[in-house]
Design an enzyme around this catalytic site. Structure first.
Site, PDB file in Angstrom:
ATOM      1  N   ASP A 148      -7.801   1.858 -26.755  1.00  0.00           N
ATOM      2  CA  ASP A 148      -7.009   1.293 -27.857  1.00  0.00           C
ATOM      3  C   ASP A 148      -7.896   0.783 -28.987  1.00  0.00           C
ATOM      4  OD1 ASP A 148      -5.139   0.294 -25.175  1.00  0.00           O
ATOM      5  OD2 ASP A 148      -4.268   1.532 -26.738  1.00  0.00           O
ATOM      6  N   ASN A 150      -0.475   5.088 -19.986  1.00  0.00           N
ATOM      7  CA  ASN A 150      -0.653   5.152 -21.448  1.00  0.00           C
ATOM      8  C   ASN A 150      -1.809   6.090 -21.805  1.00  0.00           C
ATOM      9  OD1 ASN A 150       1.378   3.300 -21.683  1.00  0.00           O
ATOM     10  ND2 ASN A 150       0.040   1.543 -22.055  1.00  0.00           N
ATOM     11  N   THR A 199      -5.927  -0.950 -21.075  1.00  0.00           N
ATOM     12  CA  THR A 199      -4.524  -0.523 -21.021  1.00  0.00           C
ATOM     13  C   THR A 199      -4.225   0.171 -19.700  1.00  0.00           C
ATOM     14  OG1 THR A 199      -2.767   0.532 -22.299  1.00  0.00           O
ATOM     15  CG2 THR A 199      -4.830   1.757 -22.100  1.00  0.00           C
ATOM     16  N   ASP A 216     -13.841   3.172 -25.029  1.00  0.00           N
ATOM     17  CA  ASP A 216     -12.650   2.320 -25.003  1.00  0.00           C
ATOM     18  C   ASP A 216     -11.503   3.194 -25.518  1.00  0.00           C
ATOM     19  OD1 ASP A 216     -10.906  -0.015 -25.402  1.00  0.00           O
ATOM     20  OD2 ASP A 216     -11.360   0.268 -27.516  1.00  0.00           O
ATOM     21  N   LYS A 262       0.139  -7.602 -20.012  1.00  0.00           N
ATOM     22  CA  LYS A 262       0.807  -8.626 -19.174  1.00  0.00           C
ATOM     23  C   LYS A 262       0.228 -10.005 -19.482  1.00  0.00           C
ATOM     24  CE  LYS A 262      -0.016  -6.581 -15.159  1.00  0.00           C
ATOM     25  NZ  LYS A 262      -0.488  -5.250 -15.585  1.00  0.00           N
ATOM     26  N   GLU A 263      -1.102 -10.064 -19.581  1.00  0.00           N
ATOM     27  CA  GLU A 263      -1.770 -11.337 -19.877  1.00  0.00           C
ATOM     28  C   GLU A 263      -1.360 -11.849 -21.250  1.00  0.00           C
ATOM     29  OE1 GLU A 263      -3.075  -8.553 -18.787  1.00  0.00           O
ATOM     30  OE2 GLU A 263      -4.017  -9.041 -16.866  1.00  0.00           O
TER      31      GLU A 263
HETATM   32  C1  XBP Z   1      -6.569  -3.008 -25.551  1.00  0.00           C
HETATM   33  C2  XBP Z   1      -5.730  -3.975 -24.829  1.00  0.00           C
HETATM   34  C3  XBP Z   1      -4.443  -3.503 -24.208  1.00  0.00           C
HETATM   35  C4  XBP Z   1      -3.480  -2.986 -25.295  1.00  0.00           C
HETATM   36  C5  XBP Z   1      -2.050  -2.963 -24.789  1.00  0.00           C
HETATM   37  O1  XBP Z   1      -7.130  -2.201 -24.535  1.00  0.00           O
HETATM   38  O2  XBP Z   1      -6.119  -5.123 -24.682  1.00  0.00           O
HETATM   39  O3  XBP Z   1      -3.874  -4.629 -23.574  1.00  0.00           O
HETATM   40  O4  XBP Z   1      -3.506  -3.900 -26.404  1.00  0.00           O
HETATM   41  O5  XBP Z   1      -1.987  -2.137 -23.650  1.00  0.00           O
HETATM   42  P1  XBP Z   1      -8.547  -1.429 -24.799  1.00  0.00           P
HETATM   43  P2  XBP Z   1      -1.323  -2.691 -22.282  1.00  0.00           P
HETATM   44  O6  XBP Z   1      -9.509  -2.035 -23.805  1.00  0.00           O
HETATM   45  O7  XBP Z   1      -8.235   0.017 -24.524  1.00  0.00           O
HETATM   46  O8  XBP Z   1      -8.950  -1.687 -26.241  1.00  0.00           O
HETATM   47  O9  XBP Z   1      -0.008  -3.334 -22.671  1.00  0.00           O
HETATM   48  O10 XBP Z   1      -1.161  -1.456 -21.408  1.00  0.00           O
HETATM   49  O11 XBP Z   1      -2.313  -3.676 -21.737  1.00  0.00           O
HETATM   50 MG    MG Z   2     -10.035  -1.519 -27.883  1.00  0.00          MG
END
Ligand code: XBP
Ligand code: MG
Length: 221
Positions: free
Chosen positions: A11, A127, A123, A9, A53-54
């Site tokens: 973020d 990014n 994400t 993953d 976006k969601e």
């Molecule tokens: C975490 C998320 C992402 C980030 C924001 O992604 O849910 O939405 O919070 O990034 P991960 P975006 O699966 O890497 O933990 O605004 O590009 O969605």
């Molecule tokens: Mg994550």
């Protein structure tokens, strides 16, 4: 079965990025004069919704004053999110977000033992490109055999779709890979895809129900 790949993953796992995301959301809201500010407490709650976006659309449903305002704001979500992504990716490209402790060593050690690396993230690709290039150098992205992210799948985490896409692209059964996550949504997605999962929570995700994790560690360092 032998382990042939590690799936990460982004973020919260590769890097603790959510404070930078939160600031970028607020800058985009300011640019669009929405009068919204997501503080840390509120953002921690909003992180239950995966996908930027969601997440914004979910917030619109909470704050919109009526049907017409809701429709107007929902129509703006893609543009607001694009602005947020510009803010966020420029901060990351400038080196504003380091990899989490021990992550770079793990990536290089895995490659040295002929394991393949992959990414399964919610994400956006821009990014991820910015983060891997800023932290691992111009060849950072090349370290990963597969980068699956964002809108490549219809159903985002906790749905298993993104992990299934990575396994299919790698040509591997789930038993031949290990997933690394930071959140309950991410753990649910990886486990639903049949993956043994290591969880390294952050401030944003600590205290979650990680009972189905194979291993929970405070960090990989
Ligand atoms: C975490 C998320 C992402 C980030 C924001 O992604 O849910 O939405 O919070 O990034 P991960 P975006 O699966 O890497 O933990 O605004 O590009 O969605
Ligand atoms: Mg994550």
């Amino acid at each position: 079965m032998n382990i042939e790949a590690l799936i990460f993953d982004v973020d919260g796992t590769l890097a603790d990025t959510e404070e930078a995301h939160r600031i970028a959301f607020n800058l985009a809201f300011e640019r669009y004069r929405l009068g919204w500010v997501w503080n840390r407490t509120e953002y921690r709650e909003l992180l239950r919704v995966t996908g930027g976006k969601e997440r914004i659309a979910h917030y619109v449903q909470k704050v919109a004053g009526g049907a017409s305002e809701r429709q107007r704001l929902l129509a703006l979500v893609p543009a607001i999110h694009a602005e947020k992504t510009r803010f966020y990716s420029s901060v990351v490209a400038d080196g504003g977000v380091p990899l989490r402790e021990g992550m770079e060593r793990l990536l290089h050690e895995a490659l040295a033992t002929d394991l393949r690396l992959a990414i399964a993230s919610t994400t956006t690709a821009v990014n991820i490109d910015a983060l891997l290039t800023a932290t691992l150098g111009p060849r950072g992205l090349d370290m990963f055999a597969v980068v699956a992210c964002g809108d490549q799948v219809r159903a985002k985490k906790p749905a298993p779709d993104i992990y299934r896409l990575v396994l299919d692209t790698l040509g591997l059964a789930a038993e031949c890979a290990v997933a690394f996550e930071d959140s309950v949504n991410g753990l649910r997605a990886a486990v639903a895809a049949g993956l043994w999962t290591v969880v390294t929570p952050t401030y944003w995700t600590e205290g979650g129900d990680f009972a189905r994790a194979g291993l929970v560690l405070p960090r990989l360092g």
